[in-house]
Design an enzyme around this catalytic site. Structure first.
Site, PDB file in Angstrom:
ATOM      1  N   CYS A 234     -11.099  -8.896   6.997  1.00 36.17           N
ATOM      2  CA  CYS A 234     -10.181  -8.466   8.045  1.00 36.17           C
ATOM      3  C   CYS A 234     -10.671  -7.151   8.631  1.00 36.17           C
ATOM      4  CB  CYS A 234      -8.768  -8.295   7.487  1.00 36.17           C
ATOM      5  SG  CYS A 234      -7.583  -7.643   8.683  1.00 36.17           S
TER       6      CYS A 234
ATOM      7  N   CYS B 265      -4.918  -0.975   8.203  1.00 37.27           N
ATOM      8  CA  CYS B 265      -3.718  -1.570   7.631  1.00 37.27           C
ATOM      9  C   CYS B 265      -3.631  -1.197   6.154  1.00 37.27           C
ATOM     10  CB  CYS B 265      -3.751  -3.090   7.802  1.00 37.27           C
ATOM     11  SG  CYS B 265      -2.475  -3.979   6.889  1.00 37.27           S
TER      12      CYS B 265
ATOM     13  N   CYS C 181      -3.770  -4.432   2.188  1.00 41.59           N
ATOM     14  CA  CYS C 181      -4.763  -4.897   1.224  1.00 41.59           C
ATOM     15  C   CYS C 181      -5.551  -3.723   0.667  1.00 41.59           C
ATOM     16  CB  CYS C 181      -5.721  -5.888   1.879  1.00 41.59           C
ATOM     17  SG  CYS C 181      -4.956  -7.475   2.304  1.00 41.59           S
TER      18      CYS C 181
ATOM     19  N   CYS D  22      -3.225 -12.378  10.051  1.00 45.40           N
ATOM     20  CA  CYS D  22      -3.458 -11.761   8.743  1.00 45.40           C
ATOM     21  C   CYS D  22      -4.173 -12.804   7.892  1.00 45.40           C
ATOM     22  CB  CYS D  22      -2.139 -11.346   8.092  1.00 45.40           C
ATOM     23  SG  CYS D  22      -2.339 -10.782   6.378  1.00 45.40           S
TER      24      CYS D  22
ATOM     25  N   TYR E 259      17.139 -13.133 -15.060  1.00 50.71           N
ATOM     26  CA  TYR E 259      16.599 -12.946 -13.705  1.00 50.71           C
ATOM     27  C   TYR E 259      16.047 -14.293 -13.235  1.00 50.71           C
ATOM     28  CZ  TYR E 259      16.387  -8.208 -15.727  1.00 50.71           C
ATOM     29  OH  TYR E 259      16.654  -7.035 -16.390  1.00 50.71           O
TER      30      TYR E 259
ATOM     31  N   GLU F  37      21.420 -14.630 -12.975  1.00 48.44           N
ATOM     32  CA  GLU F  37      20.811 -14.122 -11.738  1.00 48.44           C
ATOM     33  C   GLU F  37      21.881 -13.412 -10.925  1.00 48.44           C
ATOM     34  OE1 GLU F  37      19.027 -12.900  -8.672  1.00 48.44           O
ATOM     35  OE2 GLU F  37      17.753 -13.940 -10.137  1.00 48.44           O
TER      36      GLU F  37
ATOM     37  N   ASP G 131      12.149 -12.532 -16.103  1.00 46.79           N
ATOM     38  CA  ASP G 131      11.273 -12.243 -14.961  1.00 46.79           C
ATOM     39  C   ASP G 131      11.925 -11.123 -14.149  1.00 46.79           C
ATOM     40  OD1 ASP G 131       9.503 -12.236 -12.881  1.00 46.79           O
ATOM     41  OD2 ASP G 131       9.923 -14.274 -12.181  1.00 46.79           O
TER      42      ASP G 131
ATOM     43  N   CYS H 109       5.156  -8.418 -12.627  1.00 53.86           N
ATOM     44  CA  CYS H 109       4.246  -8.222 -11.497  1.00 53.86           C
ATOM     45  C   CYS H 109       3.733  -6.792 -11.415  1.00 53.86           C
ATOM     46  CB  CYS H 109       4.916  -8.616 -10.182  1.00 53.86           C
ATOM     47  SG  CYS H 109       6.417  -7.686  -9.803  1.00 53.86           S
TER      48      CYS H 109
END
Length: 411
Positions: A73, A85, A88, A162, A273, A297, A340, A367
């Site tokens: 990109c 940007c 990334c 993108c 979650y 949740e 999670d 994550c």
């Protein structure tokens, strides 16, 4: 002395959590983006908080590392300077190098925060490093054009495409003008239907902004429900609600969670979650009709979707409440717990509440490697050891990495 704008010739050291590498110059730490370990670069200081470190971008590479490639990109290219940007972090690294860098970050976080020597290898998901993202949120600049924010900035860099989004996803939004400073969410679901929602502040009768604390969503295209597929099931979910952004993540993650959970037939499992029920579906099949699964949740819309998605699994109980409140009156003692949590992790209150009920196994989906390491350390206080960990490059070109950890109770 403020080093902002100053160019420094530095030898780049190890990768750090957050999409940059560590260098040193005149006794100060320099966090350098767009560089790779072992390189010699000219780094331009972009931010100097006046303490023992500053932030910089590699604007010229004097000696390149073997894993360096040309970014796919143009908005990620170092020569664009401040027009770059911020979405990334690793487009200048090949696929193998990206995964090695992420594995090094997870390994370092586990060692530094949890005190564990657990080398991590990051696995690729199907589909390659481009055109994997089916869900994206864009900012709107003052000129009404959509784009992504520059790194650590509110400035919007306009885009026409993108390369990490599924091809054609942005076609419906890049050529029109939007309300300035609003945000636009775009989802391309498994049926290739595009859903677009703008988030903006309503105007009051006098023409000014209405006194609302949050922007109001306005659906522009698509339906109220998106269609996805994973784990051998069809799913109906909120277009921009909780679902993996990588198109292949749902299948891969559910298979790994099922293998690690190994819930016994007739047993009890918790899915904390739980979102729209992706992991609860596998747990329900494992425990069978004689067992039970508790899905917790906080999003009422997600729970409503989960109830519809898992209507064929009566052994699943649904609770639309926070995990903290649910664990105060949890019900039957679990054999296995799947959680999670959001990016910040589960935290001490949740970890200790789970530990009270002494499940044999805990499957933790994370994550953020730092948050995972903190939670692993907290579970160790409750008598759990890290028995297995699989990491996946679910966010190619970015510094993010998904980990699934199995924690087992020491007898």
């Amino acid at each position: 002395m403020d080093w902002t704008g100053r160019r420094l010739e530095v030898e780049v050291g190890p990768v750090a959590h957050g999409g940059h590498c560590v260098a040193r110059y005149e006794g100060r730490v320099v966090f350098v983006r767009h560089a790779l370990p072992g390189e010699v670069v000219f780094a331009e200081v972009t931010e100097d908080p006046g303490r023992g470190f500053c932030r910089a971008d590699a604007v010229e590479v004097k000696s390149a590392a073997p894993g360096r490639v040309r970014p796919p990109c143009p908005l990620a290219a170092p020569e664009l300077g401040t027009a770059r940007c911020g979405g990334c972090d690793w487009q200048h690294a090949d696929e193998t190098t990206q995964r090695e860098l992420k594995g090094a970050v997870v390994t370092e976080q586990l060692q530094r925060i949890a005190g564990l020597n657990h080398p991590v290898t990051v696995q690729a998901l199907p589909g390659g490093p481009l055109r994997w993202r089916g869900r994206v949120r864009l900012a709107v600049g003052r000129d009404g054009r959509v784009g992504f924010r520059a790194h650590r900035s509110h400035r919007v860099v306009p885009v026409q495409d993108c390369p990490i989004t599924v091809e054609g996803t942005l076609d419906a939004v890049v050529d029109r003008r939007w309300t300035a400073t609003s945000e636009v969410e775009v989802t391309r679901d498994a049926d290739e239907q595009v859903h677009v929602t703008a988030h903006r502040r309503d105007r009051d009768r006098r023409g000014g902004r209405a006194p609302r604390s949050k922007p109001v969503p306005h659906r522009i295209a698509g339906a109220d429900t998106a269609h996805e597929t994973a784990a051998g099931r069809a799913w109906r979910v909120a277009p921009h609600g909780f679902w993996q952004v990588h198109r292949h993540a749902g299948d891969v993650f559910s298979a790994v969670v099922n293998r690690m959970a190994a819930a016994p037939e007739g047993g009890v499992a918790w899915d904390l979650y739980g979102g729209v029920g992706l992991f609860a579906a596998g747990l329900a099949e494992q425990v069978g009709s004689a067992g039970s699964v508790l899905l917790v949740e906080s999003s009422r819309r997600a729970v409503k979707d989960a109830q519809a998605n898992l209507a064929d699994l009566p052994q699943v109980e649904f609770r639309a409440q926070t995990v903290e409140s649910a664990l105060s009156t949890p019900g039957a003692r679990p054999d296995v717990v799947v959680l999670d949590p959001p990016r910040k992790g589960a935290g001490r209150e949740v970890v200790e509440a789970i530990g009270v009920h002494r499940p044999q196994r805990i499957v933790h989906v994370a994550c953020d490697p730092a948050a995972l390491a903190r939670d692993v350390a907290l579970f160790a206080e409750q008598g759990y050891r890290l028995a297995d960990l699989e990491a996946f490059d679910a966010f190619p070109m970015t510094h993010h990495v998904e980990c699934i950890a199995l924690l087992e109770r020491d007898e």
